[in-house]
Design a protein around this motif. Structure first.
Motif, PDB file in Angstrom:
ATOM      1  N   ASP A 107     -16.429  -4.551  -0.049  1.00  0.00           N
ATOM      2  CA  ASP A 107     -17.691  -3.970   0.426  1.00  0.00           C
ATOM      3  C   ASP A 107     -18.855  -4.814  -0.072  1.00  0.00           C
ATOM      4  O   ASP A 107     -18.863  -5.255  -1.219  1.00  0.00           O
ATOM      5  N   LEU A 123     -13.798   2.624   1.932  1.00  0.00           N
ATOM      6  CA  LEU A 123     -12.360   2.510   1.706  1.00  0.00           C
ATOM      7  C   LEU A 123     -11.571   3.106   2.863  1.00  0.00           C
ATOM      8  O   LEU A 123     -11.904   4.183   3.371  1.00  0.00           O
ATOM      9  N   LYS A 124     -10.534   2.399   3.270  1.00  0.00           N
ATOM     10  CA  LYS A 124      -9.611   2.935   4.267  1.00  0.00           C
ATOM     11  C   LYS A 124      -8.603   3.807   3.525  1.00  0.00           C
ATOM     12  O   LYS A 124      -7.777   3.311   2.767  1.00  0.00           O
ATOM     13  N   HIS A 125      -8.705   5.100   3.717  1.00  0.00           N
ATOM     14  CA  HIS A 125      -7.965   6.027   2.872  1.00  0.00           C
ATOM     15  C   HIS A 125      -6.457   5.980   3.112  1.00  0.00           C
ATOM     16  O   HIS A 125      -5.691   6.483   2.286  1.00  0.00           O
ATOM     17  N   GLU A 126      -6.012   5.360   4.216  1.00  0.00           N
ATOM     18  CA  GLU A 126      -4.579   5.198   4.396  1.00  0.00           C
ATOM     19  C   GLU A 126      -4.037   4.071   3.508  1.00  0.00           C
ATOM     20  O   GLU A 126      -2.821   3.966   3.294  1.00  0.00           O
ATOM     21  N   LEU A 127      -4.940   3.247   2.963  1.00  0.00           N
ATOM     22  CA  LEU A 127      -4.529   2.137   2.108  1.00  0.00           C
ATOM     23  C   LEU A 127      -4.652   2.459   0.624  1.00  0.00           C
ATOM     24  O   LEU A 127      -4.014   1.799  -0.206  1.00  0.00           O
ATOM     25  N   HIS A 138     -16.984   5.446   0.897  1.00  0.00           N
ATOM     26  CA  HIS A 138     -16.993   5.538   2.360  1.00  0.00           C
ATOM     27  C   HIS A 138     -16.486   4.260   3.009  1.00  0.00           C
ATOM     28  O   HIS A 138     -16.178   4.250   4.206  1.00  0.00           O
ATOM     29  N   TYR A 163       0.830  -1.196   0.000  1.00  0.00           N
ATOM     30  CA  TYR A 163       0.000   0.000   0.000  1.00  0.00           C
ATOM     31  C   TYR A 163       0.870   1.252   0.000  1.00  0.00           C
ATOM     32  O   TYR A 163       2.041   1.193   0.385  1.00  0.00           O
TER      33      TYR A 163
END
Length: 261
Positions: free
Chosen positions: A210, A154-158, A152, A138
């Protein structure tokens, strides 16, 4: 007096058989298997699984007719908020509760059993994306159409998200190697599928990131004016073989025939 009574009976009878017209706004982009075609035209043939489901719903709920209009998604949401249209097909988000009505259970929670769809979304990319995910390489760059609720999840750090105007634009960026992946339909209820464009060149990465439920969401004004119709529509949707419509479109993207149930 007899004439007055007779006229009242006729009037009440006509009301009981009055047709309820529902204006449903949906996106003007080609988003298989949900909606096919682009622009303002609603195709008569192969309109998309969601539209066929709603047309089938008309035969189950007598005296209800849908009037379909196509507009950009944000405009659909704006117009239902202003009660200019009666319905959209949308996923549940708490902020939408202020202007959308979703089917509820006895506990007051959104009733997933009355959804119009239950679909899984996977990362989709060229060969090697699955290995990058497995090795946790990542962040992964993703092209995603703007306004989509899955953003919404999604983990935005990934992920490094690039928003596009359409689903096809997102896949074009993947095919050109400008981003690592996009998002695509990979599961219909419990069955794994490759229900996204360019599935001959791109592949999904399981499991889905999701699982989303889509609902026939109604305007506040419509629910106030026709609460019985609203409940009947939701209940009938809960009894339809919805997954078969979506699978039929995924498995027969070109030579599509309307399923016979």
């Amino acid at each position: 007096m007899r004439l007055l009574a007779f006229l009242l009976v006729i009037f009440c009878s006509s009301l009981s058989h009055a047709t309820t017209y529902i204006t449903l706004c949906y996106e003007d982009k080609n988003i298989p298997p949900f909606f096919l075609g682009s622009g303002f035209e609603v195709p008569n043939h192969r309109p998309g699984a969601t539209i066929e489901i709603l047309r089938g719903l008309e035969s189950k709920v007598k005296n209800v007719r849908f009037n379909f209009v196509r507009k950009p998604w944000q405009r659909c949401l704006n117009e239902i908020q202003k009660n200019k249209v009666d319905a959209v097909v949308a996923s549940y988000r708490s902020e939408r509760s202020s202007f959308l009505n979703f089917p509820k259970n006895a506990q007051g929670d959104v009733d997933e059993s009355l959804a119009i769809s239950m679909l899984g979304t996977c990362l989709v990319g060229q060969e090697g994306l699955g290995q990058d995910v497995a090795n946790k390489n990542y962040p992964i760059s993703l092209a995603v159409p703007r306004g989509y609720a899955v953003l919404h999840a999604l983990k935005h750090e990934l992920y490094r998200v690039i928003q596009t105007d359409s689903q096809d634009d997102a896949f074009q960026l993947v095919l050109k190697g400008l981003v690592d992946g996009a998002l695509g339909l990979c599961q219909v209820y419990s069955e794994q599928v490759s229900g996204f464009p360019y599935s001959d060149s791109l592949e999904p990465v399981f499991p889905p990131i999701d699982i989303s439920y889509g609902y026939l969401a109604l305007s506040k004004e419509f629910l106030q004016q026709s609460p019985d119709v609203a409940q009947l529509l939701w209940q009938e949707l809960g009894g339809m073989p919805l997954h078969e419509y979506y699978l039929d479109y995924v498995n027969n993207p070109v030579n599509h025939e309307i399923p016979k149930y």
